[in-house]
Design an enzyme around this catalytic site. Structure first.
Site, PDB file in Angstrom:
ATOM      1  N   ILE A  69      25.326   4.933  33.894  1.00 39.33           N
ATOM      2  CA  ILE A  69      25.243   5.094  34.369  1.00 39.33           C
ATOM      3  C   ILE A  69      23.018   4.681  33.556  1.00 39.33           C
ATOM      4  CG2 ILE A  69      24.205   7.067  33.893  1.00 39.33           C
ATOM      5  CD1 ILE A  69      26.191   7.372  35.381  1.00 39.33           C
ATOM      6  N   SER A 101      29.568  16.992  31.847  1.00 38.86           N
ATOM      7  CA  SER A 101      29.032  16.842  33.203  1.00 38.86           C
ATOM      8  C   SER A 101      29.990  16.486  33.904  1.00 38.86           C
ATOM      9  CB  SER A 101      28.067  15.743  33.444  1.00 38.86           C
ATOM     10  OG  SER A 101      28.708  14.733  33.649  1.00 38.86           O
ATOM     11  N   GLY A 333      26.877  12.327  42.816  1.00 44.23           N
ATOM     12  CA  GLY A 333      25.527  11.321  41.736  1.00 44.23           C
ATOM     13  C   GLY A 333      26.528  11.035  40.005  1.00 44.23           C
ATOM     14  N   GLU A 334      25.783   9.971  39.759  1.00 45.29           N
ATOM     15  CA  GLU A 334      26.559  10.372  38.701  1.00 45.29           C
ATOM     16  C   GLU A 334      27.527   9.231  38.149  1.00 45.29           C
ATOM     17  OE1 GLU A 334      27.368  14.006  36.817  1.00 45.29           O
ATOM     18  OE2 GLU A 334      26.251  14.747  37.534  1.00 45.29           O
ATOM     19  N   GLY A 335      27.340   8.840  39.170  1.00 41.46           N
ATOM     20  CA  GLY A 335      29.398   7.871  39.772  1.00 41.46           C
ATOM     21  C   GLY A 335      30.878   8.747  39.720  1.00 41.46           C
TER      22      GLY A 335
END
Length: 379
Positions: A69, A101, A333-335
């Site tokens: 990230i 997360s 998002g965030e991978g």
């Protein structure tokens, strides 16, 4: 040519083209497996591409996986283009690192390592109380947030290069740690705004056609977002261009985010160090498109994961010319979407590595000879 450009070009010269013979061998082996020709569909495409990157057809394994990230805040936040407080970028970066997360928890469940790199977060561990300090975000901060792209360039051309080189160096570290595959993601409030500005220039698209609501905006903030992006683009178009600069990197320094530059560098690093990289959603694909403008053949090292719900994703995907494998209406998002591909990769490798060929299964496959010659019958 400045020092950072020389380093980048030296790295790019290390990228080797894919071995066509490996691709051919992988296709032939898939045809030998005891199944109808091309019956695994896109899974076969994944295997062929993965084999070509790894330079081998047999016994491919993905033992060590990484979620990488890049995090940065964006000055365009000042234009009221985001519903989330800017400090969320820092706090959520910590949560990703801790596995708390959505993407962090998913990475933990997949036994993937997590590495969050701070390139431009406004906050840092120094802003926390002693008992709250995480010390788990990798501090490679170039600046504390970018500047407001409506008014001025986000950061300097040299800083853009530094962020790209940081992305390359992260892939070098991954290689040194025997990482087999990387899921790429980002964290940065207002980065759908910077991505839309870049995509508009790269694809000559109208902002209204590609701008989405990001993490969720009411009508007032959505209008603010479109107006701010248009102003930023107009400023970029009017600014004096330097022909001695690499055009797309100059664009990134003017309209982009450091998270986008970091991902752009990591994607280039995928080719330099021959590590397959899975791209996440909207911001990630704009980074991939930017990387392809620096080195076109880098697309051979990129896997797209899911089709992001963001409006501009389809435009970026068409421009990049790659296939995405999932469609889940995601826009986190965030991978997170890229991580979902890890099991799919493992599944196709499990099939190929363990499945019998027609010969071993003692099945006479002569009936497939014509289909193998004329694949146009397979739809």
């Amino acid at each position: 040519m400045i020092k950072e450009e020389k380093i980048l070009l030296k790295y790019l010269n290390q990228i080797e083209d894919i071995d066509k013979q490996i691709e051919t061998e992988a296709k032939k082996y898939l045809d030998k497996l005891a199944k109808p020709i091309e019956s695994l569909g896109l899974l076969e495409d994944i295997f062929i591409k993965l084999s070509s990157i790894n330079n081998k057809v047999y016994n491919n394994k993905l033992s060590k996986k990484l979620l990488l990230i890049f995090a940065s805040d964006n000055g365009i936040y000042e234009e009221k283009v985001s519903s989330a407080p800017q400090r969320v970028s820092f706090l959520q970066s910590i949560n990703i690192s801790k596995g708390k997360s959505a993407a962090g928890a998913l990475a933990k469940s997949l036994n993937a390592n997590i590495r969050v790199v701070d390139l431009g977060l406004k906050s840092s561990n120094d802003d926390l109380k002693e008992e709250e300090k995480a010390n788990i975000i990798i501090n490679k901060k170039i600046c504390k947030s970018t500047k407001n792209i409506v008014l001025e360039d986000a950061f300097s051309y040299r800083d853009a290069l530094k962020a790209i080189l940081c992305g390359i160096e992260e892939m070098k570290i991954a290689k040194e740690n025997d990482v087999d595959i990387v899921a790429l993601g980002e964290m940065g409030i207002a980065n759908t705004s910077t991505s839309t500005a870049i995509l508009s220039i790269l694809t000559n698209s109208k902002v209204d056609d590609i701008c989405g609501r990001g993490g969720g905006l009411n009508d007032e903030y959505f209008e603010n977002k479109k107006k701010a992006i248009k102003k930023a683009i107009n400023r970029y178009k009017k600014r004096e261009k330097d022909k001695n600069k690499i055009a797309v990197i100059d664009l990134l320094s003017s309209l982009g985010g450091l998270d986008i530059c970091g991902m752009c560098g990591a994607i280039l690093g995928a080719g330099i160090f021959r590590i397959p990289v899975i791209i996440d959603g909207y911001i990630s694909i704009v980074s991939a498109l930017s990387a392809s403008k620096i080195y076109d053949n880098i697309k051979k090292y990129i896997f797209l994961s899911h089709s992001s719900y963001e409006k501009g994703y389809k435009i970026a995907k068409k421009a990049l010319g790659l296939q995405s494998f999932l469609d889940l209406n995601m826009r986190l998002g965030e991978g997170s979407g890229a991580l979902l591909m890890f099991n799919i990769f493992d599944n196709i490798l499990s099939i190929v590595n363990n499945m019998y060929t027609f010969e071993k299964a003692k099945i006479n496959d002569d009936y497939l000879s014509e289909i193998r010659k004329v694949r146009k019958y397979i739809k």
